[in-house]
Design a protein around this motif. Structure first.
Motif, PDB file in Angstrom:
ATOM      1  N   THR A  61      20.923 -31.510 -12.304  1.00 50.38           N
ATOM      2  CA  THR A  61      20.290 -31.376 -11.048  1.00 50.38           C
ATOM      3  C   THR A  61      19.953 -30.174 -10.548  1.00 50.38           C
ATOM      4  O   THR A  61      18.807 -29.760 -10.152  1.00 50.38           O
ATOM      5  CB  THR A  61      21.028 -32.443 -10.017  1.00 50.38           C
ATOM      6  OG1 THR A  61      21.314 -33.544 -10.611  1.00 50.38           O
ATOM      7  CG2 THR A  61      20.033 -32.603  -8.663  1.00 50.38           C
ATOM      8  N   LEU A  62      20.950 -29.201 -10.647  1.00 50.99           N
ATOM      9  CA  LEU A  62      20.723 -27.923  -9.598  1.00 50.99           C
ATOM     10  C   LEU A  62      19.516 -27.240 -10.769  1.00 50.99           C
ATOM     11  O   LEU A  62      18.797 -26.375 -10.319  1.00 50.99           O
ATOM     12  CB  LEU A  62      22.050 -27.314  -9.921  1.00 50.99           C
ATOM     13  CG  LEU A  62      23.166 -27.504  -8.961  1.00 50.99           C
ATOM     14  CD1 LEU A  62      24.520 -26.509  -9.318  1.00 50.99           C
ATOM     15  CD2 LEU A  62      22.553 -27.302  -7.590  1.00 50.99           C
ATOM     16  N   GLN A  75      17.226 -28.519 -12.747  1.00 54.00           N
ATOM     17  CA  GLN A  75      15.988 -29.230 -12.526  1.00 54.00           C
ATOM     18  C   GLN A  75      15.335 -28.694 -10.981  1.00 54.00           C
ATOM     19  O   GLN A  75      14.141 -28.131 -11.119  1.00 54.00           O
ATOM     20  CB  GLN A  75      16.091 -30.718 -12.641  1.00 54.00           C
ATOM     21  CG  GLN A  75      16.453 -30.996 -13.952  1.00 54.00           C
ATOM     22  CD  GLN A  75      16.560 -32.742 -13.795  1.00 54.00           C
ATOM     23  OE1 GLN A  75      17.009 -32.986 -12.938  1.00 54.00           O
ATOM     24  NE2 GLN A  75      16.716 -33.384 -15.007  1.00 54.00           N
ATOM     25  N   ASN A  76      16.216 -28.512 -10.219  1.00 58.09           N
ATOM     26  CA  ASN A  76      15.472 -28.107  -8.969  1.00 58.09           C
ATOM     27  C   ASN A  76      15.330 -26.626  -8.860  1.00 58.09           C
ATOM     28  O   ASN A  76      14.405 -26.194  -8.124  1.00 58.09           O
ATOM     29  CB  ASN A  76      16.682 -28.527  -7.561  1.00 58.09           C
ATOM     30  CG  ASN A  76      16.600 -29.927  -7.376  1.00 58.09           C
ATOM     31  OD1 ASN A  76      15.940 -30.657  -7.707  1.00 58.09           O
ATOM     32  ND2 ASN A  76      17.838 -30.479  -6.824  1.00 58.09           N
ATOM     33  N   SER A  77      16.042 -25.754  -9.496  1.00 54.27           N
ATOM     34  CA  SER A  77      15.668 -24.486  -9.731  1.00 54.27           C
ATOM     35  C   SER A  77      14.535 -24.159 -10.490  1.00 54.27           C
ATOM     36  O   SER A  77      13.640 -23.298  -9.928  1.00 54.27           O
ATOM     37  CB  SER A  77      16.788 -23.755 -10.346  1.00 54.27           C
ATOM     38  OG  SER A  77      18.048 -23.683  -9.892  1.00 54.27           O
ATOM     39  N   LYS A 134      11.990 -26.509 -10.693  1.00 55.87           N
ATOM     40  CA  LYS A 134      10.896 -26.995  -9.727  1.00 55.87           C
ATOM     41  C   LYS A 134      10.558 -25.861  -8.436  1.00 55.87           C
ATOM     42  O   LYS A 134       9.483 -25.653  -8.220  1.00 55.87           O
ATOM     43  CB  LYS A 134      11.439 -28.051  -9.001  1.00 55.87           C
ATOM     44  CG  LYS A 134      10.472 -28.844  -7.814  1.00 55.87           C
ATOM     45  CD  LYS A 134      10.809 -30.100  -7.377  1.00 55.87           C
ATOM     46  CE  LYS A 134       9.864 -30.643  -6.275  1.00 55.87           C
ATOM     47  NZ  LYS A 134      10.524 -31.752  -5.514  1.00 55.87           N
ATOM     48  N   ALA A 135      11.602 -25.366  -7.870  1.00 55.55           N
ATOM     49  CA  ALA A 135      11.345 -24.351  -6.770  1.00 55.55           C
ATOM     50  C   ALA A 135      10.733 -22.952  -7.710  1.00 55.55           C
ATOM     51  O   ALA A 135       9.916 -22.640  -6.727  1.00 55.55           O
ATOM     52  CB  ALA A 135      12.750 -23.960  -6.267  1.00 55.55           C
ATOM     53  N   GLU A 180       7.065 -23.800  -7.971  1.00 50.92           N
ATOM     54  CA  GLU A 180       6.308 -24.001  -6.842  1.00 50.92           C
ATOM     55  C   GLU A 180       6.081 -22.300  -6.204  1.00 50.92           C
ATOM     56  O   GLU A 180       4.909 -22.401  -5.606  1.00 50.92           O
ATOM     57  CB  GLU A 180       7.279 -24.826  -5.501  1.00 50.92           C
ATOM     58  CG  GLU A 180       7.125 -26.110  -5.970  1.00 50.92           C
ATOM     59  CD  GLU A 180       8.112 -27.057  -5.112  1.00 50.92           C
ATOM     60  OE1 GLU A 180       8.630 -26.613  -4.295  1.00 50.92           O
ATOM     61  OE2 GLU A 180       8.167 -28.217  -5.127  1.00 50.92           O
TER      62      GLU A 180
END
Length: 208
Positions: free
Chosen positions: A171-172, A174-176, A178-179, A182
């Motif tokens: 999860t970390l 994937q969020n990294s 994504k950030a 963006e």
């Protein structure tokens, strides 16, 4: 833990100053101690007293540890700094006060409150002077804290921690990504683009 030269660089001190403090040849002042705890994420209570009394009590209150198992969380507690250096109270402590004295006389109640509020992860109040070193240290400590807490939780449930830890790291990751994507998609900030320096303005800014 960082080397003496790395600690000295991040605190703006000379390497021999760190060495003399470590060898107890020089007293540990509260300002140096609190900056050290903030930069390297070292628990303020442990550095002052050699114990994690407040965090152990909080772990038992939250039900994440028992009297028998609380020592298993000491690797987590070591990195749970509360960033006392960023609090206004520290500006009222007399200069050159020893750290142990400052903690006992001024900082202990503030530490107890902040340690309770930010129990699971290190606390940091970012400022404009922070370098990448600070954020990288916080990031790594936060990841490690999550892994330790999930291992502890799995142990309490009587299950294997690997699946929880794998999900957490995935999860970390994937969020990294994504950030990052963006941020890369944002248009350039024209207002903050560096301008040709004005020597007069630059010298005035340095004096201020």
């Amino acid at each position: 833990m960082a080397s003496q030269s790395e600690v000295a660089r991040r605190l703006g001190l000379k390497a021999h100053s760190i060495s003399t403090i470590e060898k107890c040849r020089a007293p540990l002042r509260f300002d140096i101690a609190l900056r050290f705890c903030r930069e390297l994420l070292v628990n303020e209570q442990w550095l002052a007293t050699g114990s994690y009394g407040s965090l152990e009590k909080e772990a038992k209150r939250r039900g994440v540890a028992t009297s028998a198992s609380v020592a298993d969380l000491h690797p987590l507690f070591f990195r749970l700094a509360c960033d006392l250096w960023s609090e206004d109270l520290t500006r009222t402590i007399p200069a050159r006060t020893l750290y142990s004295t400052a903690f006992n006389q001024f900082l202990a109640p503030l530490y107890d409150r902040l340690a309770s509020q930010s129990f699971y992860f290190p606390r940091l109040k970012p400022n404009e002077h922070d370098t990448l070193d600070v954020f990288q240290t916080v990031f790594h400590a936060t990841v490690d804290a999550g892994l330790i807490l999930l291992e502890n939780e799995a142990r309490r449930r009587g299950s294997a921690p690997l699946q929880l830890q794998r999900t957490y790291l995935r999860t970390l990751f994937q969020n990294s990504i994504k950030a990052f994507n963006e941020l890369m998609a944002q248009p350039p900030d024209v207002a903050r683009a560096p301008a040709v320096p004005d020597k007069h303005k630059a010298s005035t800014a340095l004096k201020e």
